[in-house]
Design an enzyme around this catalytic site. Structure first.
Site, PDB file in Angstrom:
ATOM      1  N   SER A   1       0.807  -1.204   0.000  1.00  0.00           N
ATOM      2  CA  SER A   1       0.000   0.000   0.000  1.00  0.00           C
ATOM      3  C   SER A   1       0.852   1.271   0.000  1.00  0.00           C
ATOM      4  O   SER A   1       1.475   1.597  -0.999  1.00  0.00           O
ATOM      5  CB  SER A   1      -0.957  -0.038   1.189  1.00  0.00           C
ATOM      6  OG  SER A   1      -1.917   0.980   1.099  1.00  0.00           O
TER       7      SER A   1
ATOM      8  N   LYS B   1      -1.032  -3.871  -3.613  1.00  0.00           N
ATOM      9  CA  LYS B   1      -2.302  -3.299  -3.165  1.00  0.00           C
ATOM     10  C   LYS B   1      -2.502  -1.976  -3.874  1.00  0.00           C
ATOM     11  O   LYS B   1      -1.886  -0.981  -3.551  1.00  0.00           O
ATOM     12  CB  LYS B   1      -2.276  -3.109  -1.646  1.00  0.00           C
ATOM     13  CG  LYS B   1      -3.459  -2.292  -1.107  1.00  0.00           C
ATOM     14  CD  LYS B   1      -4.769  -3.028  -1.269  1.00  0.00           C
ATOM     15  CE  LYS B   1      -5.895  -2.309  -0.552  1.00  0.00           C
ATOM     16  NZ  LYS B   1      -6.223  -1.006  -1.090  1.00  0.00           N
TER      17      LYS B   1
ATOM     18  N   GLN C   1     -10.004   2.928  -0.943  1.00  0.00           N
ATOM     19  CA  GLN C   1     -11.300   2.786  -0.300  1.00  0.00           C
ATOM     20  C   GLN C   1     -11.769   4.106   0.323  1.00  0.00           C
ATOM     21  O   GLN C   1     -10.960   4.918   0.738  1.00  0.00           O
ATOM     22  CB  GLN C   1     -11.261   1.714   0.805  1.00  0.00           C
ATOM     23  CG  GLN C   1     -11.210   0.294   0.289  1.00  0.00           C
ATOM     24  CD  GLN C   1      -9.863  -0.071  -0.286  1.00  0.00           C
ATOM     25  OE1 GLN C   1      -8.820   0.212   0.289  1.00  0.00           O
ATOM     26  NE2 GLN C   1      -9.869  -0.705  -1.452  1.00  0.00           N
TER      27      GLN C   1
END
Length: 483
Positions: A307, A332, A336
């Site tokens: 991430s 990743k 969101q």
């Protein structure tokens, strides 16, 4: 990260809802449609359901409430319906949180927490570790990236949502989590006991290596990480640093704002740091306001770099030309947004709404970022903890013995083989270890010997001389820096 346009504030998460931390930022994107914030122009949430759809849902609930064999919990049924809708999206990062889980989620935003110290995700319905945080109970107990958690304290995680699993994994300081895992390459499940603790909130560690090469390790991107990074960077620069290694191995992510603040000084003005893309394919670039640095920078990565760590690696690689050294990252690449206000009762939905791309436009989701210089760590770095189900003895053959031999080899005790057969030379190596550690010299591995062996291996893993990836990065930087 700065966006222009509407005044809606959205919490955007570039990481998994974790047992420890999550990636969070606040964005205000101009090119993306309003996502349903009350009071914002055009922000009304439209369901798209017909009256017939509403009738079917209401009828189903009515049948359950009035006809089912036993009385039902209304809230449980409603929550199950929401989980069912989100499950059809087949996205592990889109989840519903009831009031208790949402409260836990809010608490995780702070940089202080109690738990095992590992970020987890849901992959094909299985709860998988993204990375244990360095120095955490999870790392000390021997949990690795890509371990699949099967059960916690005897409770199976099969069929559990990510948030439900996290609630079982987390717990107060001092309590035990008996975790059963499946590990790639191990035919039998492995049981590991982790004692929950306060997780170290210090996220930045710096040192000067030989040849005036600085190294800054980032263990997670928390609220104070960019400030600490800048402080340590200045100290290294004041000492005459000629090159910098940024280490984000086993860093599962954190605040996107921290990533931007950390990398921006290294990236020349107007070059891209990261891109965000919506469902229509529209993109918005975050340009740098920095000026660059006069010295080279390289980045250490591995499969536990996820991430926000991948954003850092991608930004420095694409916009600065930094070398990436180590192993391919986790992969990743989705973003969101949380919808707590919209739910109206303290519950929350975290939903995937965007992609993030590297400056060159690469989407790394489920692929990761490959290193420019691939370097594997020694085998004992990935040895599984011993099961301790029984004493290991000569003339036996098992996966436990294989891991024992890998550990002994890593400690330079020469077991003569690593195929899982407990040979006489393996017994001799065990005796040597027992002598060195004031243990009964039996040549057999009981629980006491196993525990001390695992502790010795963890200490060896932390020894810089055994870190082949760091050695490779240091050698590369020494060859690259200006005389």
């Amino acid at each position: 990260m700065t966006f222009k346009g509407r005044t809606v504030i959205a919490f955007v998460l570039l990481g998994m809802f974790a047992s420890s931390i999550m990636t969070l930022t606040i964005v205000n994107p101009s090119i993306f449609a309003a996502v349903g914030r009350p009071g914002a122009e055009g922000a009304e949430v439209k369901s798209g359901l017909t009256q017939k759809d509403y009738n079917k849902i209401a009828t189903t609930y009515g049948l359950i409430e009035n006809k089912f064999l036993t009385e039902v919990d209304r809230e449980k049924i409603v929550n199950g319906a929401i989980n069912g809708m989100l499950a059809t999206l087949d996205d592990p990062f889109t989840v519903y949180m009831d009031q208790k889980e949402a409260q836990q989620f809010d608490e995780n935003i702070s940089s202080s927490f109690q738990g095992i110290g590992a970020e987890v995700t849901s992959e094909d319905g299985r709860i998988m570790i993204v990375a244990p945080i360095k120095g955490s109970p999870a790392e000390k107990a021997g949990l690795h990236a890509n371990d699949v958690i099967l059960s916690v304290n005897g409770e199976s995680l099969e069929g559990q949502t990510l948030n439900q699993a996290i609630m079982k994994i987390r717990g107060p300081k001092g309590t035990q989590a008996k975790i059963e895992i499946a590990r790639p390459g191990s035919p039998e499940p492995i049981q590991i006991i982790v004692v929950r603790d306060d997780i170290d909130v210090e996220t930045v560690y710096a040192e000067m290596l030989e040849g005036q090469i600085g190294k800054i390790e980032i263990r997670q991107f928390a609220s104070n990480t960019s400030k600490r990074f800048k402080e340590e960077l200045k100290l290294l620069e004041d000492q005459g640093m000629k090159g910098l290694i940024i280490d984000v191995r086993n860093d599962p992510g954190g605040l996107l704002t921290a990533v931007v603040e950390i990398v921006e000084p290294f990236i020349p003005k107007d070059k891209a740091i990261v891109q965000i893309e919506n469902r229509k394919g529209e993109k918005e670039v975050t340009p740098s306001k920095g000026s660059g640095k006069p010295y080279p920078v390289s980045v250490l990565i591995n499969k536990g770099s996820a991430s926000a760590s991948e954003i850092l690696a991608g930004a420095l690689h694409d916009s600065v030309g930094s070398k990436l050294i180590g192993e391919t990252t986790f992969g990743k690449g989705t973003v969101q947004v949380t919808f707590e206000e919209e739910m109206g009762d303290g519950s929350n939905i975290k939903m995937t709404v965007y992609k993030w791309l590297t400056p060159n436009g690469t989407w790394i989701h489920k692929k990761g970022i490959a290193p420019d210089l691939a370097v594997e760590q020694p085998a004992f770095f990935k040895a599984a903890p011993l099961s301790k189900k029984e004493t290991l003895k000569p003339d036996t053959n098992s996966e436990d013995v294989k891991n024992l031999q890998i550990m002994l080899q890593g400690l330079a005790l020469n077991p003569d083989r690593t195929d899982g057969y407990y040979s006489q030379q393996t017994a001799t190596a065990v005796k040597a270890f027992q002598r060195l550690n004031d243990l009964p010299v039996t040549g057999e591995v009981d629980t006491e010997t196993a525990n001390k062996l695992e502790k010795a291996v963890l200490a060896a893993i932390r020894e810089p001389k055994n870190d082949l990836q760091l050695k490779a990065a240091l050698q590369y930087m020494q060859q690259t820096v200006k005389p």
